[in-house]
Write an enzyme that holds these catalytic residues in place. Structure first.
Site, PDB file in Angstrom:
ATOM      1  N   THR A   1     -48.458 -22.858   9.054  1.00 24.85           N
ATOM      2  CA  THR A   1     -49.813 -22.581   8.572  1.00 24.85           C
ATOM      3  C   THR A   1     -50.870 -22.985   9.607  1.00 24.85           C
ATOM      4  O   THR A   1     -50.650 -23.898  10.409  1.00 24.85           O
ATOM      5  CB  THR A   1     -50.053 -23.364   7.257  1.00 24.85           C
ATOM      6  OG1 THR A   1     -51.446 -23.416   6.973  1.00 24.85           O
ATOM      7  CG2 THR A   1     -49.567 -24.815   7.361  1.00 24.85           C
ATOM      8  N   ASP A   2     -52.024 -22.332   9.538  1.00 25.97           N
ATOM      9  CA  ASP A   2     -53.152 -22.719  10.405  1.00 25.97           C
ATOM     10  C   ASP A   2     -53.662 -24.122  10.070  1.00 25.97           C
ATOM     11  O   ASP A   2     -54.344 -24.748  10.886  1.00 25.97           O
ATOM     12  CB  ASP A   2     -54.303 -21.698  10.294  1.00 25.97           C
ATOM     13  CG  ASP A   2     -54.887 -21.554   8.895  1.00 25.97           C
ATOM     14  OD1 ASP A   2     -54.310 -22.112   7.930  1.00 25.97           O
ATOM     15  OD2 ASP A   2     -55.918 -20.861   8.751  1.00 25.97           O
ATOM     16  N   GLU A   3     -53.308 -24.624   8.878  1.00 25.86           N
ATOM     17  CA  GLU A   3     -53.857 -25.919   8.452  1.00 25.86           C
ATOM     18  C   GLU A   3     -53.355 -27.073   9.313  1.00 25.86           C
ATOM     19  O   GLU A   3     -53.944 -28.157   9.303  1.00 25.86           O
ATOM     20  CB  GLU A   3     -53.567 -26.154   6.968  1.00 25.86           C
ATOM     21  CG  GLU A   3     -54.140 -25.024   6.126  1.00 25.86           C
ATOM     22  CD  GLU A   3     -54.168 -25.284   4.634  1.00 25.86           C
ATOM     23  OE1 GLU A   3     -54.234 -26.448   4.218  1.00 25.86           O
ATOM     24  OE2 GLU A   3     -54.129 -24.290   3.882  1.00 25.86           O
TER      25      GLU A   3
ATOM     26  N   TYR B   1     -50.385 -32.149   2.625  1.00 27.38           N
ATOM     27  CA  TYR B   1     -49.682 -30.869   2.793  1.00 27.38           C
ATOM     28  C   TYR B   1     -49.616 -30.474   4.267  1.00 27.38           C
ATOM     29  O   TYR B   1     -48.542 -30.227   4.822  1.00 27.38           O
ATOM     30  CB  TYR B   1     -50.381 -29.761   1.984  1.00 27.38           C
ATOM     31  CG  TYR B   1     -50.003 -28.364   2.434  1.00 27.38           C
ATOM     32  CD1 TYR B   1     -48.705 -27.881   2.245  1.00 27.38           C
ATOM     33  CD2 TYR B   1     -50.927 -27.528   3.066  1.00 27.38           C
ATOM     34  CE1 TYR B   1     -48.345 -26.604   2.672  1.00 27.38           C
ATOM     35  CE2 TYR B   1     -50.579 -26.253   3.498  1.00 27.38           C
ATOM     36  CZ  TYR B   1     -49.285 -25.799   3.301  1.00 27.38           C
ATOM     37  OH  TYR B   1     -48.926 -24.544   3.728  1.00 27.38           O
TER      38      TYR B   1
ATOM     39  N   LYS C   1     -46.442 -30.124   6.973  1.00 28.38           N
ATOM     40  CA  LYS C   1     -46.114 -28.871   7.687  1.00 28.38           C
ATOM     41  C   LYS C   1     -46.133 -29.116   9.210  1.00 28.38           C
ATOM     42  O   LYS C   1     -45.294 -28.573   9.933  1.00 28.38           O
ATOM     43  CB  LYS C   1     -47.105 -27.762   7.318  1.00 28.38           C
ATOM     44  CG  LYS C   1     -47.018 -27.281   5.879  1.00 28.38           C
ATOM     45  CD  LYS C   1     -45.717 -26.568   5.553  1.00 28.38           C
ATOM     46  CE  LYS C   1     -45.570 -25.228   6.247  1.00 28.38           C
ATOM     47  NZ  LYS C   1     -44.329 -24.523   5.795  1.00 28.38           N
TER      48      LYS C   1
HETATM   49  P1  NAD Z   1     -45.140 -20.944  -2.965  1.00 29.60           P
HETATM   50  O1  NAD Z   1     -45.514 -22.312  -3.423  1.00 29.60           O
HETATM   51  O2  NAD Z   1     -45.659 -19.762  -3.682  1.00 29.60           O
HETATM   52  O3  NAD Z   1     -43.544 -20.813  -2.961  1.00 29.60           O
HETATM   53  C1  NAD Z   1     -42.720 -21.822  -2.483  1.00 29.60           C
HETATM   54  C2  NAD Z   1     -41.272 -21.479  -2.858  1.00 29.60           C
HETATM   55  O4  NAD Z   1     -40.408 -22.491  -2.306  1.00 29.60           O
HETATM   56  C3  NAD Z   1     -41.012 -21.471  -4.375  1.00 29.60           C
HETATM   57  O5  NAD Z   1     -40.224 -20.362  -4.736  1.00 29.60           O
HETATM   58  C4  NAD Z   1     -40.253 -22.768  -4.608  1.00 29.60           C
HETATM   59  O6  NAD Z   1     -39.367 -22.708  -5.727  1.00 29.60           O
HETATM   60  C5  NAD Z   1     -39.491 -22.922  -3.292  1.00 29.60           C
HETATM   61  N1  NAD Z   1     -39.122 -24.313  -3.019  1.00 29.60           N
HETATM   62  C6  NAD Z   1     -39.937 -25.409  -3.081  1.00 29.60           C
HETATM   63  N2  NAD Z   1     -39.236 -26.517  -2.790  1.00 29.60           N
HETATM   64  C7  NAD Z   1     -37.956 -26.115  -2.513  1.00 29.60           C
HETATM   65  C8  NAD Z   1     -36.773 -26.802  -2.134  1.00 29.60           C
HETATM   66  N3  NAD Z   1     -36.751 -28.128  -1.979  1.00 29.60           N
HETATM   67  N4  NAD Z   1     -35.641 -26.085  -1.932  1.00 29.60           N
HETATM   68  C9  NAD Z   1     -35.648 -24.730  -2.086  1.00 29.60           C
HETATM   69  N5  NAD Z   1     -36.735 -24.028  -2.472  1.00 29.60           N
HETATM   70  C10 NAD Z   1     -37.874 -24.725  -2.670  1.00 29.60           C
HETATM   71  O7  NAD Z   1     -45.525 -20.904  -1.419  1.00 29.60           O
HETATM   72  P2  NAD Z   1     -46.078 -19.670  -0.552  1.00 29.60           P
HETATM   73  O8  NAD Z   1     -47.541 -19.589  -0.704  1.00 29.60           O
HETATM   74  O9  NAD Z   1     -45.217 -18.497  -0.795  1.00 29.60           O
HETATM   75  O10 NAD Z   1     -45.802 -20.237   0.911  1.00 29.60           O
HETATM   76  C11 NAD Z   1     -44.560 -19.968   1.578  1.00 29.60           C
HETATM   77  C12 NAD Z   1     -44.587 -20.617   2.945  1.00 29.60           C
HETATM   78  O11 NAD Z   1     -45.670 -20.088   3.712  1.00 29.60           O
HETATM   79  C13 NAD Z   1     -44.791 -22.137   2.920  1.00 29.60           C
HETATM   80  O12 NAD Z   1     -43.970 -22.703   3.907  1.00 29.60           O
HETATM   81  C14 NAD Z   1     -46.259 -22.303   3.269  1.00 29.60           C
HETATM   82  O13 NAD Z   1     -46.484 -23.544   3.893  1.00 29.60           O
HETATM   83  C15 NAD Z   1     -46.471 -21.146   4.211  1.00 29.60           C
HETATM   84  N6  NAD Z   1     -47.845 -20.628   4.278  1.00 29.60           N
HETATM   85  C16 NAD Z   1     -48.520 -20.301   3.139  1.00 29.60           C
HETATM   86  C17 NAD Z   1     -49.808 -19.763   3.228  1.00 29.60           C
HETATM   87  C18 NAD Z   1     -50.568 -19.347   1.997  1.00 29.60           C
HETATM   88  O14 NAD Z   1     -51.730 -18.943   2.119  1.00 29.60           O
HETATM   89  N7  NAD Z   1     -49.989 -19.378   0.815  1.00 29.60           N
HETATM   90  C19 NAD Z   1     -50.407 -19.598   4.487  1.00 29.60           C
HETATM   91  C20 NAD Z   1     -49.681 -19.949   5.642  1.00 29.60           C
HETATM   92  C21 NAD Z   1     -48.393 -20.453   5.512  1.00 29.60           C
HETATM   93  P1  TYD Z   2     -56.502 -22.862  -1.635  1.00 28.03           P
HETATM   94  O1  TYD Z   2     -56.249 -21.513  -2.210  1.00 28.03           O
HETATM   95  O2  TYD Z   2     -56.010 -24.074  -2.374  1.00 28.03           O
HETATM   96  O3  TYD Z   2     -55.932 -22.828  -0.138  1.00 28.03           O
HETATM   97  P2  TYD Z   2     -56.098 -23.915   1.052  1.00 28.03           P
HETATM   98  O4  TYD Z   2     -56.603 -25.192   0.498  1.00 28.03           O
HETATM   99  O5  TYD Z   2     -54.694 -24.028   1.545  1.00 28.03           O
HETATM  100  O6  TYD Z   2     -57.041 -23.289   2.039  1.00 28.03           O
HETATM  101  O7  TYD Z   2     -58.057 -23.028  -1.417  1.00 28.03           O
HETATM  102  C1  TYD Z   2     -58.798 -22.088  -0.649  1.00 28.03           C
HETATM  103  C2  TYD Z   2     -60.226 -22.591  -0.563  1.00 28.03           C
HETATM  104  O8  TYD Z   2     -60.801 -22.556  -1.885  1.00 28.03           O
HETATM  105  C3  TYD Z   2     -60.321 -24.040  -0.111  1.00 28.03           C
HETATM  106  O9  TYD Z   2     -61.480 -24.195   0.706  1.00 28.03           O
HETATM  107  C4  TYD Z   2     -60.496 -24.821  -1.396  1.00 28.03           C
HETATM  108  C5  TYD Z   2     -61.252 -23.853  -2.287  1.00 28.03           C
HETATM  109  N1  TYD Z   2     -60.976 -23.993  -3.740  1.00 28.03           N
HETATM  110  C6  TYD Z   2     -62.036 -24.157  -4.626  1.00 28.03           C
HETATM  111  O10 TYD Z   2     -63.224 -24.206  -4.244  1.00 28.03           O
HETATM  112  N2  TYD Z   2     -61.745 -24.301  -5.950  1.00 28.03           N
HETATM  113  C7  TYD Z   2     -60.470 -24.291  -6.425  1.00 28.03           C
HETATM  114  O11 TYD Z   2     -60.267 -24.450  -7.657  1.00 28.03           O
HETATM  115  C8  TYD Z   2     -59.390 -24.095  -5.504  1.00 28.03           C
HETATM  116  C9  TYD Z   2     -57.962 -24.073  -5.970  1.00 28.03           C
HETATM  117  C10 TYD Z   2     -59.696 -23.950  -4.152  1.00 28.03           C
END
Ligand code: NAD
Ligand code: TYD
Length: 340
Positions: A128-130, A153, A157
Site C-alpha cells: 500500500t501507499d500508506e 496498519y 505492511k
Molecule cells: P480485505 O480486508 O477486504 O480482505 C482481506 C482478506 O484477507 C479477507 O478475505 C480475510 O478473510 C483474509 N485474511 C485476513 N487474515 C488472514 C489470515 N491470517 N490468513 C488468511 N486469510 C486472511 O482487504 P482488501 O482491501 O481486499 O486488501 C487486500 C490487500 O491489498 C491487503 O494486503 C491490503 O493491505 C492491500 N491494499 C489494500 C488497499 C485498499 O484500498 N483496500 C490499497 C492498497 C493495498
Molecule cells: P479508509 O477507507 O479507512 O482508507 P485509509 O484510511 O486506508 O485511507 O479511509 C479513507 C479516508 O476517509 C481517510 O482519510 C479516513 C476517512 N474516513 C472518514 O472520514 N470517515 C470514516 O468513517 C472512514 C471509515 C474514513
C-alpha cells in the site's frame, strides 16, 4: 498459470481472481483465506459455473499456520504466490494492533518461508501507499520515498515489505512488491470510506467525516489495481517495487458529497466528527515506473468508477446485509458510538 492467491475472499482478492480467471482459460487459482469478518467465500460461489470446472479451489486456512501453508504450497506446482491476505482497516488497527502484526507480519514471513522451500518461481506482495506516510500539499510518493508509516496498519505492511525485500536480498527469491493507493469498487467491505458512506446514506444515517474532511486520497478503481498486479506478476523485475495510483486525488469531503449527489440524498447527513488519531493528510502516487516498465495506466476515470460502484451497491443491498456479522456491528458501535 497456476496461482496461489491469499485473501481471495476479501475485496481486492475477489476482484483479482475474477479478472485473472475471466481473462484467459489458461489460469487456475487456489485461494487460501481464513474468512475473517472481512472475508466472504460467497463472492466466488459462481466461479465453477462461470469460469469452468477445476479452475478455482478454495482452501479455508490461516496464513500464520506454517504446517498448513507448507501443505498447500507443496500440494501443486504453483507458478506464483499472489499475497493479498491482511488485516486492512486503519481504524481497527488503532483499536487493536495485535491481529495486524500476526497476519500482516508473521503471516507474510510464513508464506515467504513456504514459497522458498517449495521453490515457487515468483512471489507478489500486495502492499500500500500508506507505507510512505503522509504528504504535504505538493509532490507524490515514488518507489524511492523512504518508508515512514504512521498507523499500526501501515507499520505492519511496511514491516512485511521489508521481509519481502530481505527474502530477495538474502535468499535470492524472485519477489515483486506492488504499492497501491485507495481502492474502491464492487465487493468492498462497508467499513472503508466509500461503501460505508453508501450504506449509511441509503439508510438516511449520519455520515461520519473525520475532522475537516480535507484529507486527500488518490482513488483507484479496483479493476485498474488488479490489472496492475497482473502486469507486475508477468513483467515485474525480480526485487522490483511498483507504485499504482488512479490519478484521482480528491478530498474526503468531496467524495462524500459526490456520493450523496449520486444517491439523491441531502448534504445535511454529513457530520464532522472527532478525527482519526495520526490521520495521514495526503497521499499521491507517482506511477512513472509502472508505466515505463509494465505499461500500466489506469483505465477508469473517478467519475465513471464512482457511478459504476454506486450502481453495484444499489443492485447488491443484499450483499451488504450478508457481510454485516456480529463482529462488524460490535466494532461499528464501539468506534462510532463515541463519535456520532
Ligand atoms: P480485505 O480486508 O477486504 O480482505 C482481506 C482478506 O484477507 C479477507 O478475505 C480475510 O478473510 C483474509 N485474511 C485476513 N487474515 C488472514 C489470515 N491470517 N490468513 C488468511 N486469510 C486472511 O482487504 P482488501 O482491501 O481486499 O486488501 C487486500 C490487500 O491489498 C491487503 O494486503 C491490503 O493491505 C492491500 N491494499 C489494500 C488497499 C485498499 O484500498 N483496500 C490499497 C492498497 C493495498
Ligand atoms: P479508509 O477507507 O479507512 O482508507 P485509509 O484510511 O486506508 O485511507 O479511509 C479513507 C479516508 O476517509 C481517510 O482519510 C479516513 C476517512 N474516513 C472518514 O472520514 N470517515 C470514516 O468513517 C472512514 C471509515 C474514513
Amino acid at each position: 498459470m497456476l496461482l496461489l492467491v491469499t485473501g481471495g475472499c476479501g475485496f481486492i482478492g475477489t476482484n483479482f481472481i475474477r479478472l485473472a480467471l475471466g481473462r484467459d482459460r489458461e489460469t487456475t487459482v487456489v485461494n487460501l483465506d481464513k474468512v475473517t469478518y472481512a472475508g466472504n467465500p460467497a463472492n466466488l460461489a459462481d466461479a465453477e459455473t462461470r469460469f469452468g470446472p477445476g479452475r478455482y479451489t478454495f482452501v479455508h486456512g490461516d496464513i500464520c499456520d506454517a504446517a498448513l501453508v507448507r501443505d498447500v504450497i507443496g500440494s501443486r506446482p504453483f507458478d506464483a504466490v499472489v499475497h493479498f491476505a491482511a488485516e486492512s482497516h486503519v481504524d481497527r488497527s488503532i483499536s487493536d494492533a495485535t491481529p495486524f502484526v500476526m497476519t500482516n507480519v508473521l503471516g507474510t514471513q510464513t508464506l515467504l518461508d513456504a514459497a522458498r522451500q517449495a521453490k515457487t518461481p515468483r512471489y507478489v506482495q500486495v502492499s500500500t501507499d500508506e507505507v510512505y506516510g503522509s504528504l504535504g500539499p505538493e509532490g507524490a510518493f515514488s518507489e524511492s520515498t523512504p518508508l515512514a508509516p504512521n498507523s499500526p496498519y501501515s507499520a505492519s505492511k511496511a514491516a512485511a515489505d521489508l521481509l519481502v525485500r530481505a527474502a530477495h536480498e538474502t535468499y535470492g527469491m524472485d519477489v515483486v512488491v506492488t504499492r497501491c493507493s485507495n481502492n474502491y469498487g464492487p465487493y468492498q467491505f462497508p467499513e472503508k470510506l466509500i461503501p460505508l458512506m453508501i450504506r449509511r446514506a441509503l439508510r438516511d444515517e449520519p455520515l461520519p467525516v473525520y475532522g475537516d474532511g480535507m484529507q486527500v486520497r488518490d482513488w483507484i478503481h479496483v479493476e485498474d489495481h488488479c490489472r496492475g498486479i497482473l502486469l507486475a506478476l508477468e513483467k515485474g523485475r525480480p526485487g522490483g517495487v511498483y507504485n499504482f495510483g488512479g490519478g484521482a486525488e480528491r478530498p474526503n469531503i468531496a467524495v462524500v458529497k459526490s456520493l450523496l449527489a449520486a444517491l439523491g440524498k441531502p448534504e445535511s447527513l454529513i457530520r464532522h466528527v472527532q478525527d482519526r488519531p495520526g490521520h495521514d493528510r495526503r497521499y499521491a502516487m507517482n506511477c512513472t515506473l509502472a508505466s515505463a516498465e509494465l505499461g500500466y495506466s489506469p483505465q477508469w476515470s473517478f467519475e465513471q468508477g464512482l457511478a459504476d460502484t454506486v450502481r453495484w451497491y444499489l443492485e447488491h443491498e443484499d450483499w451488504i446485509a450478508s457481510v454485516e456479522s456480529g463482529a462488524y456491528r460490535d466494532f461499528m458501535r464501539a468506534w462510532y458510538g463515541e463519535r456520532l
